[in-house]
Design a protein around this motif. Structure first.
Motif, PDB file in Angstrom:
ATOM      1  N   ALA A 139      48.860  49.419  49.860  1.00 13.25           N
ATOM      2  CA  ALA A 139      47.505  49.467  50.414  1.00 13.25           C
ATOM      3  C   ALA A 139      46.513  49.777  49.306  1.00 13.25           C
ATOM      4  O   ALA A 139      45.447  49.159  49.206  1.00 13.25           O
ATOM      5  CB  ALA A 139      47.425  50.507  51.522  1.00 13.25           C
ATOM      6  N   ARG A 140      46.831  50.729  48.424  1.00 15.71           N
ATOM      7  CA  ARG A 140      45.937  51.068  47.309  1.00 15.71           C
ATOM      8  C   ARG A 140      45.755  49.855  46.388  1.00 15.71           C
ATOM      9  O   ARG A 140      44.641  49.558  45.940  1.00 15.71           O
ATOM     10  CB  ARG A 140      46.488  52.258  46.511  1.00 15.71           C
ATOM     11  N   ARG A 141      46.901  49.199  46.095  1.00 19.23           N
ATOM     12  CA  ARG A 141      46.868  48.039  45.220  1.00 19.23           C
ATOM     13  C   ARG A 141      45.963  46.947  45.828  1.00 19.23           C
ATOM     14  O   ARG A 141      45.110  46.360  45.147  1.00 19.23           O
ATOM     15  CB  ARG A 141      48.283  47.506  45.007  1.00 19.23           C
ATOM     16  N   ALA A 142      46.158  46.725  47.106  1.00 18.76           N
ATOM     17  CA  ALA A 142      45.360  45.701  47.791  1.00 18.76           C
ATOM     18  C   ALA A 142      43.892  46.093  47.756  1.00 18.76           C
ATOM     19  O   ALA A 142      43.010  45.236  47.552  1.00 18.76           O
ATOM     20  CB  ALA A 142      45.842  45.540  49.233  1.00 18.76           C
ATOM     21  N   GLU A 143      43.630  47.384  47.928  1.00 21.46           N
ATOM     22  CA  GLU A 143      42.234  47.865  47.885  1.00 21.46           C
ATOM     23  C   GLU A 143      41.640  47.613  46.510  1.00 21.46           C
ATOM     24  O   GLU A 143      40.513  47.138  46.361  1.00 21.46           O
ATOM     25  CB  GLU A 143      42.209  49.379  48.183  1.00 21.46           C
ATOM     26  N   ARG A 144      42.417  47.954  45.475  1.00 23.41           N
ATOM     27  CA  ARG A 144      41.952  47.760  44.105  1.00 23.41           C
ATOM     28  C   ARG A 144      41.679  46.278  43.830  1.00 23.41           C
ATOM     29  O   ARG A 144      40.647  45.914  43.257  1.00 23.41           O
ATOM     30  CB  ARG A 144      43.000  48.273  43.113  1.00 23.41           C
ATOM     31  N   GLU A 145      42.642  45.445  44.261  1.00 25.61           N
ATOM     32  CA  GLU A 145      42.478  44.009  44.025  1.00 25.61           C
ATOM     33  C   GLU A 145      41.237  43.507  44.748  1.00 25.61           C
ATOM     34  O   GLU A 145      40.460  42.701  44.217  1.00 25.61           O
ATOM     35  CB  GLU A 145      43.714  43.232  44.491  1.00 25.61           C
ATOM     36  N   ALA A 146      41.053  43.994  45.971  1.00 23.55           N
ATOM     37  CA  ALA A 146      39.880  43.576  46.742  1.00 23.55           C
ATOM     38  C   ALA A 146      38.606  44.034  46.039  1.00 23.55           C
ATOM     39  O   ALA A 146      37.626  43.298  45.945  1.00 23.55           O
ATOM     40  CB  ALA A 146      39.951  44.129  48.161  1.00 23.55           C
ATOM     41  N   ALA A 147      38.671  45.276  45.509  1.00 23.14           N
ATOM     42  CA  ALA A 147      37.507  45.800  44.808  1.00 23.14           C
ATOM     43  C   ALA A 147      37.256  44.977  43.552  1.00 23.14           C
ATOM     44  O   ALA A 147      36.081  44.640  43.219  1.00 23.14           O
ATOM     45  CB  ALA A 147      37.698  47.274  44.469  1.00 23.14           C
ATOM     46  N   GLU A 148      38.355  44.622  42.843  1.00 21.21           N
ATOM     47  CA  GLU A 148      38.193  43.803  41.629  1.00 21.21           C
ATOM     48  C   GLU A 148      37.641  42.445  41.985  1.00 21.21           C
ATOM     49  O   GLU A 148      36.753  41.910  41.280  1.00 21.21           O
ATOM     50  CB  GLU A 148      39.542  43.664  40.923  1.00 21.21           C
ATOM     51  N   ARG A 149      38.076  41.829  43.029  1.00 20.71           N
ATOM     52  CA  ARG A 149      37.553  40.513  43.430  1.00 20.71           C
ATOM     53  C   ARG A 149      36.101  40.610  43.802  1.00 20.71           C
ATOM     54  O   ARG A 149      35.296  39.739  43.442  1.00 20.71           O
ATOM     55  CB  ARG A 149      38.358  39.986  44.640  1.00 20.71           C
TER      56      ARG A 149
END
Length: 155
Positions: A139-149
């Motif tokens: 979930a954190r990774r997905a959040e980070r990726e979403a934030a990066e996108r």
């Protein structure tokens, strides 16, 4: 001679008197002897009766004593039978208990089963914790990726 005859007659008369007195005295003695004999016989009869009474009393006492002894013996027999029955029942119960104990799972097996259950529960908890941690990380990774996108999209 007449005087002699007279003396003889007097002597015969006094002899007859003496003989009569002796006979009377002997008769009195015989009467007394018979009385004494009768008294002795009565006394012996009384003694025989008393002895018979004593013997009867002794026989009665002996009979009572025998009855009491027999009763005590019966009570003792009954007590022994009761004790034997109780001992037999106790033996039977012990044998049954022993048999159940032999059939029952031994304590070390029960302990092994308990340890195995505890270890399985611990593994389950560790796996849940690992899954939870992996899910959180994902979930954190997905959040980070979403934030990066989103960041890249803004640029």
């Amino acid at each position: 001679a007449a005087l002699e005859e007279q003396r003889r007659a007097i002597a015969a008369e006094s002899e007859a008197k003496l003989a009569a007195e002796r006979a009377a005295a002997e008769e009195v003695l015989r009467g007394r002897e018979a009385e004494r004999f009768a008294a002795e016989e009565a006394q012996r009869e009384e003694q025989r009766a008393a002895a018979a009474a004593r013997k009867a009393a002794q026989a009665e006492a002996a009979r009572r004593e025998k009855e009491a002894t027999d009763k005590r013996a019966e009570e003792e027999k009954a007590r022994r039978r009761t004790q034997a029955a109780e001992a037999s029942a106790a033996k039977k119960a012990a044998k049954e208990k022993n048999s159940k104990a032999k059939k029952a799972t031994p304590a070390f097996k029960l302990e092994e089963e308990r340890r195995a259950k505890a270890a399985a529960e611990l593994r389950d908890q560790e796996e849940k914790a690992a899954r939870l941690a992996a899910d959180q990380e994902a979930a954190r990774r997905a959040e980070r990726e979403a934030a990066e996108r989103a960041d890249a999209a803004e640029r």
